[in-house]
Design a protein around this motif. Structure first.
Motif, PDB file in Angstrom:
ATOM      1  N   ALA A 109      17.271   4.795  -8.003  1.00 59.72           N
ATOM      2  CA  ALA A 109      16.886   4.461  -6.553  1.00 59.72           C
ATOM      3  C   ALA A 109      16.563   5.745  -5.760  1.00 59.72           C
ATOM      4  CB  ALA A 109      17.564   3.719  -5.873  1.00 59.72           C
ATOM      5  N   GLY A 136      17.657   8.533  -8.557  1.00 63.87           N
ATOM      6  CA  GLY A 136      16.844   8.503  -9.672  1.00 63.87           C
ATOM      7  C   GLY A 136      15.542   9.142  -9.506  1.00 63.87           C
ATOM      8  N   PHE A 137      15.159   9.945  -8.302  1.00 61.94           N
ATOM      9  CA  PHE A 137      13.930  10.702  -8.355  1.00 61.94           C
ATOM     10  C   PHE A 137      13.967  12.053  -8.663  1.00 61.94           C
ATOM     11  CE2 PHE A 137      13.076   6.744  -6.287  1.00 61.94           C
ATOM     12  CZ  PHE A 137      11.841   6.487  -6.214  1.00 61.94           C
ATOM     13  N   GLY A 161      19.342   2.009 -12.634  1.00 63.86           N
ATOM     14  CA  GLY A 161      18.595   1.526 -11.723  1.00 63.86           C
ATOM     15  C   GLY A 161      17.083   2.361 -11.444  1.00 63.86           C
ATOM     16  N   LEU A 162      16.364   2.803 -12.646  1.00 62.74           N
ATOM     17  CA  LEU A 162      15.427   3.465 -12.686  1.00 62.74           C
ATOM     18  C   LEU A 162      14.044   2.929 -12.466  1.00 62.74           C
ATOM     19  CD1 LEU A 162      16.783   6.459 -15.042  1.00 62.74           C
ATOM     20  CD2 LEU A 162      16.727   6.450 -12.361  1.00 62.74           C
ATOM     21  N   GLY A 163      13.954   1.466 -12.817  1.00 56.53           N
ATOM     22  CA  GLY A 163      12.848   0.562 -13.032  1.00 56.53           C
ATOM     23  C   GLY A 163      12.422   0.735 -14.432  1.00 56.53           C
ATOM     24  N   ARG A 166      11.892   3.307 -17.601  1.00 54.76           N
ATOM     25  CA  ARG A 166      12.330   4.486 -17.518  1.00 54.76           C
ATOM     26  C   ARG A 166      13.783   4.182 -17.793  1.00 54.76           C
ATOM     27  NH1 ARG A 166      12.373   9.058 -12.800  1.00 54.76           N
ATOM     28  NH2 ARG A 166      13.709  10.372 -14.496  1.00 54.76           N
ATOM     29  N   GLY A 188      15.742  -2.795  -9.513  1.00 53.62           N
ATOM     30  CA  GLY A 188      15.825  -2.503  -8.108  1.00 53.62           C
ATOM     31  C   GLY A 188      16.927  -2.906  -7.452  1.00 53.62           C
ATOM     32  N   ASP A 191      18.496  -1.455  -4.277  1.00 52.61           N
ATOM     33  CA  ASP A 191      18.009  -1.383  -2.902  1.00 52.61           C
ATOM     34  C   ASP A 191      18.259  -2.841  -2.147  1.00 52.61           C
ATOM     35  OD1 ASP A 191      16.078   0.625  -3.195  1.00 52.61           O
ATOM     36  OD2 ASP A 191      15.278  -0.296  -4.947  1.00 52.61           O
ATOM     37  N   ARG A 214       9.074 -12.434  -4.326  1.00 58.16           N
ATOM     38  CA  ARG A 214       8.925 -10.881  -4.339  1.00 58.16           C
ATOM     39  C   ARG A 214       7.759 -10.659  -4.241  1.00 58.16           C
ATOM     40  NH1 ARG A 214      12.599  -8.590  -9.138  1.00 58.16           N
ATOM     41  NH2 ARG A 214      13.035  -6.839  -7.651  1.00 58.16           N
ATOM     42  N   ARG A 221       3.595  -5.483  -6.194  1.00 57.51           N
ATOM     43  CA  ARG A 221       4.031  -6.062  -7.517  1.00 57.51           C
ATOM     44  C   ARG A 221       2.922  -7.067  -8.316  1.00 57.51           C
ATOM     45  NH1 ARG A 221       9.172  -5.951  -8.721  1.00 57.51           N
ATOM     46  NH2 ARG A 221      10.579  -5.062  -7.214  1.00 57.51           N
ATOM     47  N   ARG A 224       1.574  -6.787 -11.504  1.00 55.13           N
ATOM     48  CA  ARG A 224       2.329  -7.154 -12.755  1.00 55.13           C
ATOM     49  C   ARG A 224       2.234  -8.598 -12.992  1.00 55.13           C
ATOM     50  NH1 ARG A 224       8.519  -5.176 -11.207  1.00 55.13           N
ATOM     51  NH2 ARG A 224       8.106  -2.678 -10.990  1.00 55.13           N
TER      52      ARG A 224
HETATM   53  N1  UDP Z   1      13.016   4.552  -9.246  1.00 52.32           N
HETATM   54  C1  UDP Z   1      13.839   5.538  -9.374  1.00 52.32           C
HETATM   55  N2  UDP Z   1      13.434   6.482 -10.033  1.00 52.32           N
HETATM   56  C2  UDP Z   1      12.009   6.474 -10.224  1.00 52.32           C
HETATM   57  C3  UDP Z   1      11.202   5.353 -10.080  1.00 52.32           C
HETATM   58  C4  UDP Z   1      11.693   4.321  -9.238  1.00 52.32           C
HETATM   59  O1  UDP Z   1      15.299   5.605  -9.411  1.00 52.32           O
HETATM   60  O2  UDP Z   1      11.240   7.474 -10.586  1.00 52.32           O
HETATM   61  C5  UDP Z   1      13.968   3.424  -8.644  1.00 52.32           C
HETATM   62  C6  UDP Z   1      13.319   2.486  -7.464  1.00 52.32           C
HETATM   63  O3  UDP Z   1      13.733   3.424  -6.124  1.00 52.32           O
HETATM   64  C7  UDP Z   1      14.021   1.222  -7.638  1.00 52.32           C
HETATM   65  C8  UDP Z   1      14.054   0.828  -9.057  1.00 52.32           C
HETATM   66  O4  UDP Z   1      13.872   2.104  -9.553  1.00 52.32           O
HETATM   67  O5  UDP Z   1      15.134   1.070  -6.640  1.00 52.32           O
HETATM   68  C9  UDP Z   1      13.144  -0.088  -9.355  1.00 52.32           C
HETATM   69  O6  UDP Z   1      12.924  -1.254  -8.896  1.00 52.32           O
HETATM   70  P1  UDP Z   1      12.067  -2.381  -9.137  1.00 52.32           P
HETATM   71  O7  UDP Z   1      12.046  -3.275  -8.102  1.00 52.32           O
HETATM   72  O8  UDP Z   1      10.573  -1.898  -9.494  1.00 52.32           O
HETATM   73  O9  UDP Z   1      12.440  -2.699 -10.289  1.00 52.32           O
HETATM   74  P2  UDP Z   1      12.475  -4.668 -11.121  1.00 52.32           P
HETATM   75  O10 UDP Z   1      13.900  -4.846 -10.255  1.00 52.32           O
HETATM   76  O11 UDP Z   1      11.383  -5.073 -10.692  1.00 52.32           O
HETATM   77  O12 UDP Z   1      12.646  -4.076 -12.320  1.00 52.32           O
END
Ligand code: UDP
Length: 240
Positions: A109, A136-137, A161-163, A166, A188, A191, A214, A221, A224
């Motif tokens: 995140a 995670g950025f 929690g990188l999505g 990844r 996510g 978050d 969502r 979204r 998707r």
């Molecule tokens: N995220 C991250 N690094 C990145 C891209 C995304 O840490 O390079 C985080 C983003 O901030 C979020 C999570 O990955 O907290 C992805 O959340 P998303 O809601 O898309 O995931 P889902 O719950 O749908 O799998």
């Protein structure tokens, strides 16, 4: 007992059973176990993405984290009876870690979010040992460094929690280097824990409509969305 969806395995397991599974894994002293989150979208993505597919096939546990998975299982006469939401397992594993003196690391995140999520978890479960956090950025070339940071922290459990994909790639490429016993993909969830994003109200969840909530709250979204009917049709036709 595993059931496959477009070739991706998910465990026919409830939330308490998933926690018991994790307790057993931690007691066995094994390391590098991956808890994957299996939903319709990831099953469709893994058809074209072979790297993602092999990460999911290598998972020690695949939680049925999508109402579409449960629906298909029921229609096929399978064994899945309910969804195990990633965020609920994340919290339950924090409770387990607090009770058993295991430490946790929150990786992913935006800057500040993993810290806020970890703070919320430590407030909720007093005694929870926080090994560390990392946003995670970061670039792909910095992931090895993040794994080394996790290893140095001595974390037993890592929430990633990188999505997708990844987070799955990270676990496959660097999970062993973290030295952690268990790594879980949490999307996510940070978050939500940090209060940046609201989870769907209980009624939506009970009706199996969290996905709809969502889409309404986060219209980006919608790109998707086509994965859902595609998943339902293919999973029911292919029956595997
Ligand atoms: N995220 C991250 N690094 C990145 C891209 C995304 O840490 O390079 C985080 C983003 O901030 C979020 C999570 O990955 O907290 C992805 O959340 P998303 O809601 O898309 O995931 P889902 O719950 O749908 O799998």
């Amino acid at each position: 007992m595993k059931e496959t969806f477009l070739g991706i395995p998910a465990d026919a397991i409830t939330l308490p059973e998933a926690v018991e599974w994790a307790r057993g894994w931690l007691a066995d002293g094994r390391s590098g176990g991956f808890i994957a989150s299996v939903n319709p979208e990831i099953c469709v993505a893994a058809q074209a993405d072979h790297k993602l597919r092999s990460c999911l096939l290598a998972a020690a546990l695949g939680i049925p984290d999508g109402i579409g998975i449960v629906l298909v299982s029921r229609l096929r006469g399978g064994r899945l009876r309910g969804r195990v939401a990633g965020i609920e397992l994340l919290l339950a594993l924090c409770a387990l870690a607090a009770a058993e003196g295991k430490s946790v690391f929150f990786f992913g995140a935006a800057a500040g979010v993993a810290e806020a999520a970890a703070e919320a978890a430590t407030k909720r479960y007093p005694g929870l040992r926080l090994a560390g956090t990392q946003h995670g950025f970061i670039g792909p070339q910095e992931e090895a460094e993040a794994a080394a940071k996790i290893a140095a922290s001595g974390a037993d459990l890592v929430f990633v929690g990188l999505g997708s994909p990844r987070q799955e790639y990270f676990v496959a490429g660097h999970g062993a280097a973290t030295g952690a016993k268990l790594l879980m993909a949490v999307g996510g969830s940070f978050d939500v824990l940090a209060g940046k994003v609201r989870r769907a109200p209980r009624l939506f969840r009970r009706l199996g409509l969290e996905w709809l909530y969502r889409f309404v709250r986060q219209p980006w979204r919608l790109r998707r969305l086509p994965a859902l009917p595609r998943f339902l049709v293919q999973a029911l036709i292919k029956k595997n």
